[in-house]
Design a protein around this motif. Structure first.
Motif, PDB file in Angstrom:
ATOM      1  N   HIS A 180       4.978   7.043  -9.380  1.00  0.00           N
ATOM      2  CA  HIS A 180       3.969   6.114  -9.883  1.00  0.00           C
ATOM      3  C   HIS A 180       4.616   4.735  -9.973  1.00  0.00           C
ATOM      4  N   TYR A 181       4.189   3.842  -9.103  1.00  0.00           N
ATOM      5  CA  TYR A 181       4.681   2.469  -9.150  1.00  0.00           C
ATOM      6  C   TYR A 181       3.920   1.768 -10.271  1.00  0.00           C
ATOM      7  N   LYS A 182       4.605   1.485 -11.351  1.00  0.00           N
ATOM      8  CA  LYS A 182       3.978   0.899 -12.525  1.00  0.00           C
ATOM      9  C   LYS A 182       3.629  -0.567 -12.252  1.00  0.00           C
ATOM     10  N   PRO A 183       2.351  -0.936 -12.430  1.00  0.00           N
ATOM     11  CA  PRO A 183       1.998  -2.343 -12.269  1.00  0.00           C
ATOM     12  C   PRO A 183       2.379  -3.137 -13.515  1.00  0.00           C
ATOM     13  N   VAL A 184       2.517  -4.438 -13.332  1.00  0.00           N
ATOM     14  CA  VAL A 184       2.729  -5.332 -14.472  1.00  0.00           C
ATOM     15  C   VAL A 184       1.536  -6.275 -14.554  1.00  0.00           C
ATOM     16  N   ASN A 185       1.281  -6.725 -15.754  1.00  0.00           N
ATOM     17  CA  ASN A 185       0.224  -7.701 -15.972  1.00  0.00           C
ATOM     18  C   ASN A 185       0.740  -9.080 -15.590  1.00  0.00           C
ATOM     19  N   ILE A 186      -0.159  -9.938 -15.205  1.00  0.00           N
ATOM     20  CA  ILE A 186       0.185 -11.303 -14.796  1.00  0.00           C
ATOM     21  C   ILE A 186       0.947 -12.056 -15.892  1.00  0.00           C
ATOM     22  N   ASP A 187       0.760 -11.642 -17.149  1.00  0.00           N
ATOM     23  CA  ASP A 187       1.414 -12.307 -18.280  1.00  0.00           C
ATOM     24  C   ASP A 187       2.696 -11.621 -18.731  1.00  0.00           C
ATOM     25  N   CYS A 188       3.223 -10.697 -17.940  1.00  0.00           N
ATOM     26  CA  CYS A 188       4.413  -9.957 -18.378  1.00  0.00           C
ATOM     27  C   CYS A 188       5.621 -10.886 -18.458  1.00  0.00           C
ATOM     28  N   THR A 189       6.617 -10.428 -19.168  1.00  0.00           N
ATOM     29  CA  THR A 189       7.854 -11.199 -19.304  1.00  0.00           C
ATOM     30  C   THR A 189       8.770 -10.922 -18.113  1.00  0.00           C
ATOM     31  N   MET A 190       9.746 -11.766 -17.950  1.00  0.00           N
ATOM     32  CA  MET A 190      10.725 -11.576 -16.887  1.00  0.00           C
ATOM     33  C   MET A 190      11.478 -10.263 -17.103  1.00  0.00           C
ATOM     34  N   GLU A 191      11.755  -9.932 -18.348  1.00  0.00           N
ATOM     35  CA  GLU A 191      12.448  -8.683 -18.655  1.00  0.00           C
ATOM     36  C   GLU A 191      11.629  -7.476 -18.206  1.00  0.00           C
TER      37      GLU A 191
END
Length: 138
Positions: free
Chosen positions: A83-94
C-alpha cells in the motif's frame, strides 16, 4: 519547506483507472517502463498502487491466463501486496521523507482526497544531496 516544490503534477503522471484490464495495465507499464503505477477511481481519487509484482503474482496463480483472457480481468480484482501511502498536500517535510523511505514515489492528494500528482523519491534525495553539497562548500 513546501512539498509542492517536488510535485510532478497529475497531467505528467502515468496512472491506471481502477476499471482498466490486466492487459491495459501491462501495456501501460511496458510503454512507460515503470514498475508501479497509481490507481485512480472515476472521481480522480487515489485508490492504490499497482506494481509489477501484483501482476506477476496474479499471472502465476492463473497459469491458464493468456493475453486474450487478460482483457477480462479488472485490476480492481487483483490483490495488492503493497500500500503506497498517500500524503496530503499540507504534509510536513518529515512526513514526506518518512513515506518516501518505504516507496519509490509518494502519491499526493488534496483535502478532498483527489489525486494531484506524485513526488518521486529521487527528487527528494537530489534536494538533500544538493543541500549537503552547499554545506560542504562553505
Amino acid at each position: 519547506m513546501n512539498i509542492l516544490f517536488f510535485l510532478t503534477p497529475k497531467k505528467d503522471v502515468a496512472f491506471v483507472p481502477e476499471n482498466c484490464t490486466l492487459r491495459q495495465a501491462l501495456e501501460k507499464m511496458e510503454h512507460y517502463r515503470y514498475t508501479a503505477l497509481p490507481i485512480l477511481n472515476e472521481q480522480g481519487m487515489y485508490v492504490g498502487t499497482l506494481t509489477e509484482g501484483d501482476l506477476l503474482r496474479y499471472i502465476k496463480s492463473h497459469a491458464s491466463l493468456n493475453l486474450k483472457s487478460s482483457e477480462d480481468v479488472r485490476i480492481s480484482a487483483l490483490p495488492k501486496r503493497w500500500h503506497y501511502k498517500p500524503v496530503n498536500i499540507d504534509c510536513t517535510m518529515e512526513e514526506l521523507v518518512e513515506a518516501s523511505m518505504q516507496q519509490n514515489f509518494v502519491p499526493v492528494i488534496d483535502d478532498s482526497k483527489v489525486f494531484i500528482g506524485i513526488i518521486r523519491r529521487r527528487h527528494i534525495i537530489e534536494h538533500f544531496y544538493n543541500q549537503l553539497k552547499k554545506l560542504q562548500e562553505k
